[in-house]
Design an enzyme around this catalytic site. Structure first.
Site, short mmCIF file in Angstrom:
data_model
loop_
_atom_site.label_atom_id
_atom_site.label_comp_id
_atom_site.label_asym_id
_atom_site.label_seq_id
_atom_site.Cartn_x
_atom_site.Cartn_y
_atom_site.Cartn_z
N ARG A 98 -1.00 -2.68 3.72
CA ARG A 98 0.45 -2.94 3.64
C ARG A 98 1.21 -2.45 4.86
O ARG A 98 2.35 -2.86 5.08
CB ARG A 98 1.01 -2.37 2.34
CG ARG A 98 0.51 -3.14 1.13
CD ARG A 98 1.20 -2.74 -0.15
NE ARG A 98 0.81 -3.60 -1.24
CZ ARG A 98 -0.17 -3.35 -2.09
NH1 ARG A 98 -0.86 -2.25 -1.96
NH2 ARG A 98 -0.46 -4.20 -3.05
N GLU A 135 -9.78 11.84 -3.80
CA GLU A 135 -10.04 12.62 -5.02
C GLU A 135 -11.47 12.40 -5.52
O GLU A 135 -12.13 13.32 -5.97
CB GLU A 135 -9.04 12.22 -6.11
CG GLU A 135 -9.13 13.12 -7.34
CD GLU A 135 -8.07 12.79 -8.36
OE1 GLU A 135 -8.04 13.48 -9.39
OE2 GLU A 135 -7.29 11.85 -8.13
#
Length: 212
Positions: A98, A135
């Protein structure tokens, strides 16, 4: 893409000054003298928040809804251009994917080159890469060798900053090539970023902040 997924278990993964995020939606900033600009509310209103996508607990900030509103889309680009015009920016580096939407438009408007920072095996030719921790696992950004010259002033662009891991990797990648990273620019960020919170010592500039 950058960090468009925000969940209540998002954690900093880059050793930067960062923290957790709790299911926010987009909201217009209220401080730093920018709340008076009516464009900010229009930009915020154009961002659709999709609950529990792509998995439960995540509030997905969908900027494709903004792209369907030409006036709001133009306002977002214009506000970045107004900030960086006259700052001697030599290059705008956009993070896949993006950052590729906003970055080229900003670069053209301020007379700068555009540098795509891509995921592995997307760029032909010689590249340098920066791996960073997520993560669950790792990811990587790559840039063409020679895309930036030592000392060039660069702005890093992405759609959203949550944990800051991707932006930190982008900063490190550009600095390894000798670039002078001036700032990171994102459409959406956590409330703490409205006061120019820093990642790797670099300010983060956002247009609209997330809200719980």
């Amino acid at each position: 893409m950058g960090e468009e997924d925000i969940s209540n278990d998002s954690k900093s993964s880059c050793g930067c000054e960062d923290g957790t995020v709790e299911a926010p939606a987009a909201a217009a900033p209220k401080e730093n003298g920018r709340a008076a600009d009516p464009r900010l509310q229009a930009i915020s209103d154009a961002i659709r928040v999709v609950p529990h996508f792509p998995k439960p607990g995540i509030m997905f900030n969908d900027i494709t809804a903004l792209l369907l509103r030409p006036a709001a889309f133009k306002d977002a680009v214009d506000m970045f251009v107004e900030r960086y015009r006259g700052m001697r920016i030599a290059a705008v580096a956009g993070i896949e994917a993006r950052g590729f939407i906003f970055g080229p438009a900003i670069a053209l408007a301020i007379g700068a080159k555009f540098i795509p920072l891509r995921k592995p095996k997307k760029l032909p030719g010689e590249v340098i890469s920066e791996t960073y921790i997520l993560e669950y696992g790792t990811d990587c950004l790559e840039m063409h060798v020679g895309a930036t010259e030592p000392g060039e002033r660069v702005v890093v662009v992405d759609d959203l900053v949550a944990t800051g891991g991707t932006l930190c990797a982008a900063i490190k990648l550009l600095e390894r090539a000798g670039a002078d990273v001036v700032e990171c620019a994102c459409l959406i960020g956590l409330p703490k970023y409205k006061n120019f919170y820093k990642l790797n010592g670099k300010p983060v500039y956002i247009l609209v902040e997330s809200r719980k």
